[in-house]
Design a protein around this motif. Structure first.
Motif, PDB file in Angstrom:
ATOM      1  N   ARG A 239      -5.267   1.961  14.776  1.00 49.91           N
ATOM      2  CA  ARG A 239      -4.529   0.731  14.479  1.00 49.91           C
ATOM      3  C   ARG A 239      -5.438  -0.421  14.068  1.00 49.91           C
ATOM      4  O   ARG A 239      -4.968  -1.383  13.456  1.00 49.91           O
ATOM      5  CB  ARG A 239      -3.680   0.330  15.674  1.00 49.91           C
ATOM      6  N   GLN A 240      -6.742  -0.362  14.412  1.00 43.37           N
ATOM      7  CA  GLN A 240      -7.648  -1.446  14.050  1.00 43.37           C
ATOM      8  C   GLN A 240      -8.148  -1.348  12.607  1.00 43.37           C
ATOM      9  O   GLN A 240      -8.813  -2.260  12.120  1.00 43.37           O
ATOM     10  CB  GLN A 240      -8.854  -1.455  15.000  1.00 43.37           C
ATOM     11  N   ILE A 241      -7.848  -0.245  11.916  1.00 38.37           N
ATOM     12  CA  ILE A 241      -8.273  -0.119  10.509  1.00 38.37           C
ATOM     13  C   ILE A 241      -7.411  -1.045   9.651  1.00 38.37           C
ATOM     14  O   ILE A 241      -6.178  -0.885   9.604  1.00 38.37           O
ATOM     15  CB  ILE A 241      -8.126   1.329  10.007  1.00 38.37           C
ATOM     16  N   PRO A 242      -8.000  -2.026   8.959  1.00 37.10           N
ATOM     17  CA  PRO A 242      -7.191  -2.891   8.092  1.00 37.10           C
ATOM     18  C   PRO A 242      -6.649  -2.121   6.892  1.00 37.10           C
ATOM     19  O   PRO A 242      -7.319  -1.247   6.348  1.00 37.10           O
ATOM     20  CB  PRO A 242      -8.176  -3.986   7.663  1.00 37.10           C
ATOM     21  N   VAL A 243      -5.426  -2.438   6.477  1.00 33.52           N
ATOM     22  CA  VAL A 243      -4.769  -1.727   5.376  1.00 33.52           C
ATOM     23  C   VAL A 243      -4.282  -2.754   4.357  1.00 33.52           C
ATOM     24  O   VAL A 243      -3.601  -3.719   4.707  1.00 33.52           O
ATOM     25  CB  VAL A 243      -3.572  -0.894   5.885  1.00 33.52           C
ATOM     26  N   ILE A 244      -4.655  -2.532   3.075  1.00 33.74           N
ATOM     27  CA  ILE A 244      -4.131  -3.329   1.954  1.00 33.74           C
ATOM     28  C   ILE A 244      -3.174  -2.437   1.180  1.00 33.74           C
ATOM     29  O   ILE A 244      -3.548  -1.348   0.738  1.00 33.74           O
ATOM     30  CB  ILE A 244      -5.262  -3.826   1.034  1.00 33.74           C
ATOM     31  N   MET A 245      -1.929  -2.864   1.050  1.00 33.89           N
ATOM     32  CA  MET A 245      -0.941  -2.097   0.306  1.00 33.89           C
ATOM     33  C   MET A 245      -1.068  -2.410  -1.186  1.00 33.89           C
ATOM     34  O   MET A 245      -1.258  -3.572  -1.566  1.00 33.89           O
ATOM     35  CB  MET A 245       0.469  -2.429   0.782  1.00 33.89           C
ATOM     36  N   VAL A 246      -0.959  -1.371  -2.007  1.00 33.05           N
ATOM     37  CA  VAL A 246      -1.079  -1.520  -3.461  1.00 33.05           C
ATOM     38  C   VAL A 246       0.156  -0.883  -4.101  1.00 33.05           C
ATOM     39  O   VAL A 246       0.472   0.274  -3.817  1.00 33.05           O
ATOM     40  CB  VAL A 246      -2.359  -0.843  -3.984  1.00 33.05           C
ATOM     41  N   SER A 247       0.845  -1.653  -4.969  1.00 30.39           N
ATOM     42  CA  SER A 247       2.059  -1.095  -5.568  1.00 30.39           C
ATOM     43  C   SER A 247       2.454  -1.856  -6.822  1.00 30.39           C
ATOM     44  O   SER A 247       2.107  -3.023  -6.990  1.00 30.39           O
ATOM     45  CB  SER A 247       3.221  -1.142  -4.564  1.00 30.39           C
ATOM     46  N   GLY A 248       3.215  -1.179  -7.692  1.00 30.23           N
ATOM     47  CA  GLY A 248       3.769  -1.825  -8.875  1.00 30.23           C
ATOM     48  C   GLY A 248       5.112  -2.461  -8.583  1.00 30.23           C
ATOM     49  O   GLY A 248       5.727  -3.054  -9.475  1.00 30.23           O
ATOM     50  N   LEU A 249       5.588  -2.358  -7.343  1.00 26.90           N
ATOM     51  CA  LEU A 249       6.869  -2.963  -6.983  1.00 26.90           C
ATOM     52  C   LEU A 249       6.705  -4.478  -6.839  1.00 26.90           C
ATOM     53  O   LEU A 249       6.108  -4.958  -5.890  1.00 26.90           O
ATOM     54  CB  LEU A 249       7.385  -2.379  -5.660  1.00 26.90           C
ATOM     55  N   ASN A 250       7.241  -5.212  -7.772  1.00 29.55           N
ATOM     56  CA  ASN A 250       7.164  -6.673  -7.705  1.00 29.55           C
ATOM     57  C   ASN A 250       8.431  -7.175  -7.023  1.00 29.55           C
ATOM     58  O   ASN A 250       9.319  -7.745  -7.639  1.00 29.55           O
ATOM     59  CB  ASN A 250       7.025  -7.257  -9.117  1.00 29.55           C
ATOM     60  N   GLU A 251       8.489  -6.914  -5.678  1.00 35.29           N
ATOM     61  CA  GLU A 251       9.725  -7.188  -4.955  1.00 35.29           C
ATOM     62  C   GLU A 251       9.377  -7.716  -3.579  1.00 35.29           C
ATOM     63  O   GLU A 251       8.613  -7.137  -2.832  1.00 35.29           O
ATOM     64  CB  GLU A 251      10.530  -5.888  -4.850  1.00 35.29           C
ATOM     65  N   ILE A 252       9.929  -8.907  -3.274  1.00 37.21           N
ATOM     66  CA  ILE A 252       9.538  -9.597  -2.044  1.00 37.21           C
ATOM     67  C   ILE A 252       9.904  -8.793  -0.798  1.00 37.21           C
ATOM     68  O   ILE A 252       9.213  -8.857   0.217  1.00 37.21           O
ATOM     69  CB  ILE A 252      10.200 -11.004  -1.997  1.00 37.21           C
TER      70      ILE A 252
END
Length: 506
Positions: A239-252
């Protein structure tokens, strides 16, 4: 096995070897001197046995060295105990034969060295069982495990600091072109990058390897990015591993779901290289601060555990808890407890003829054995006074069977001293009655006991017989069911107490 666990295992093996190497090196060193002196001054008939002792001594050293190098693993305790005791038994056996067969012909200085070899064997035998009780692959407690953990911490920190200028990043995306592009961008920034083609593959990699950061695509067929993120945050180790989400979904809504699930940040495709570098740097910096915080917390816990371990060598566990709870004055009256005194017979003249180091080693060997017996029977060691050992049962926690536990304890003390290589004889005195117990002092404080019960137990020991137990009448009344034959009843006048009835038992 992780880097930290491997370091801890090796450190503990070295610690075990250090505990054994002192007596082993002394045995080999003194035996080399014995052999050299026998060659010079004779008798020549003793050389054959002396050579056998020397071979066994150096075999013992080699076995201890094998433990330190990791060639011998203290997991098969019975086999390792057998392998260590085999040369020790040879050393003892042949050394005693030399003394018995040629004692009158050997120079006094050489005879003293042979007796030193025999004494070091006794110390080594007492150490073998104690150190082999520690499993280097299990959860460790006590001073040895704390020492090993300290070394692990130091080396692990140094190991991480060598890689501090870059991060180890996992890229998770089911599209090969996206994986390759992100990987090349991150490698150009100086990072080490590993790629996974699915969420399932990513979980398998995380289970095997350590990562400083994960960049995860949201849309994946087998396990989508949000599900993978939830798995990571639900696992204590990940759980301490930081995660950056990457996606083409331009949706709030997608962005909100990711942040709520525990993501550090969110990047839209196509990923801007400058923005990527900035977000990655921020996450890695936060990760490093988290690791530093964990190291500081671990260091604090280590120091606390070390202090606790040291306290437990000096004070009973209930007393330590009361100190933690804020009690300033710890003093209690116990209406019934058993006090035991044990004293080595004729130790003063023996000590006068022994070198100081040999005297301390001899007493240490005896009192370590007494400590083990006390722990086995639930007896509280109070202190040692010269060559006397003082203990009690029924404090600091009352016990209904305090007298019977103390009798078994006393019998085992007598048996242990008589079974040693250089047998000793002890007198034991026991009395049951009320005592005052409390913590005394601020510097080198001790948990001690006072009262007539203590004084009488001491007098009974002083007027007892070697190898037997001297009981007061109150103690005997509590123990009548423990004797198959009638004890030796006496009426004695004890200094400061007067005339009382006592009983001498085996």
């Amino acid at each position: 096995m992780t880097f930290g666990n491997e370091i801890r295992r090796k450190a503990l093996l070295i610690r075990i070897a250090q505990r054994l190497s002192g007596p082993a090196e002394a045995i080999a060193g003194f035996q080399d001197i014995v052999l050299e002196e026998l060659r010079k001054s004779g008798p020549n008939d003793a050389l054959a046995d002396a050579l056998k002792v020397q071979v066994a001594a150096h075999d013992l050293l080699a076995r201890v060295e094998a433990i330190k190098n990791g060639d011998e693993q203290p997991t098969d305790k019975n086999r390792l105990r057998h392998d260590l005791r085999t040369p020790v038994n040879a050393i003892l056996g042949y050394s005693e034969l030399i003394v018995e067969d040629f004692g009158d012909e050997i120079a006094p200085s050489v005879l003293a060295d042979i007796r030193t070899v025999i004494g070091e064997c006794a110390i080594l035998v007492s150490q073998i069982d104690r150190v082999l009780d520690v499993n280097p692959d299990s959860s460790m407690t006590g001073i040895d495990s704390l020492t090993a953990h300290s070394l692990e911490q130091t080396l692990s920190i140094a190991h991480r600091n060598r890689e501090e200028m870059k991060g180890r990043i996992l890229v998770v995306d089911d599209t090969a072109q996206n994986r390759d592009l992100l990987k090349r961008q991150l490698v150009r920034q100086g990072h080490e990058v590993v790629a996974a083609a699915s969420g399932t593959e990513a979980l398998a990699m995380i289970a095997r390897e350590d990562f400083d950061l994960a960049l995860v695509d949201i849309l994946m067929p087998d396990l989508n990015g949000i599900e993978l993120l939830a798995r990571l945050k639900a696992n204590e180790d990940w759980r301490q591993i930081p995660v950056i989400m990457v996606s083409g979904l331009n949706e709030i809504h997608a962005v909100t779901r990711c942040i709520e699930a525990g993501a550090e940040d969110y990047l839209e495709k196509p990923v801007d290289q400058v923005l990527l570098e900035s977000r990655v740097r921020a996450c890695l910096e936060k990760r490093r601060w988290q690791l530093r915080e964990r190291e500081y917390i671990a260091q604090i816990e280590y120091e606390r555990d070390r202090a606790d371990a040291l306290l437990h060598t000096m004070l009973p566990a209930p007393v330590i808890q009361r100190l933690r709870d804020g009690e300033d004055v710890i003093a209690d009256r116990f209406e019934t407890a058993t006090v035991v005194f044990a004293d080595i017979v004729d130790f003063t003249p023996m000590a006068a003829s022994m070198p100081p180091a040999d005297l301390v080693k001899r007493l240490t060997s005896v009192f370590l054995a007494f400590d083990d017996i006390a722990h086995e029977h639930g007896i509280e060691k109070i202190k040692t006074i010269g060559d006397a050992y003082m203990a009690a049962c029924g404090i600091p926690e009352p016990r209904e069977d305090h007298a019977h536990r103390s009798l078994d304890f006393a019998r085992d003390l007598i048996r242990a001293t008589s079974d040693q290589t250089e047998a000793l004889s002890i007198r034991v005195g026991m009395h049951c009655g009320p005592v005052i117990a409390g913590l005394v002092g601020r510097v080198r404080f001790v948990y001690d006991i006072w009262g007539e019960t203590v004084n009488l137990a001491s007098r009974l020991e002083a007027t007892g017989e070697p190898g037997r137990i001297h009981l007061s009448a109150p103690a005997f009344r509590l123990l009548e069911d423990a004797f198959e034959s009638a004890p030796d009843a006496r009426v004695q006048t004890l200094k400061g107490i007067g005339e009382i009835q006592t009983f001498v038992v085996d």
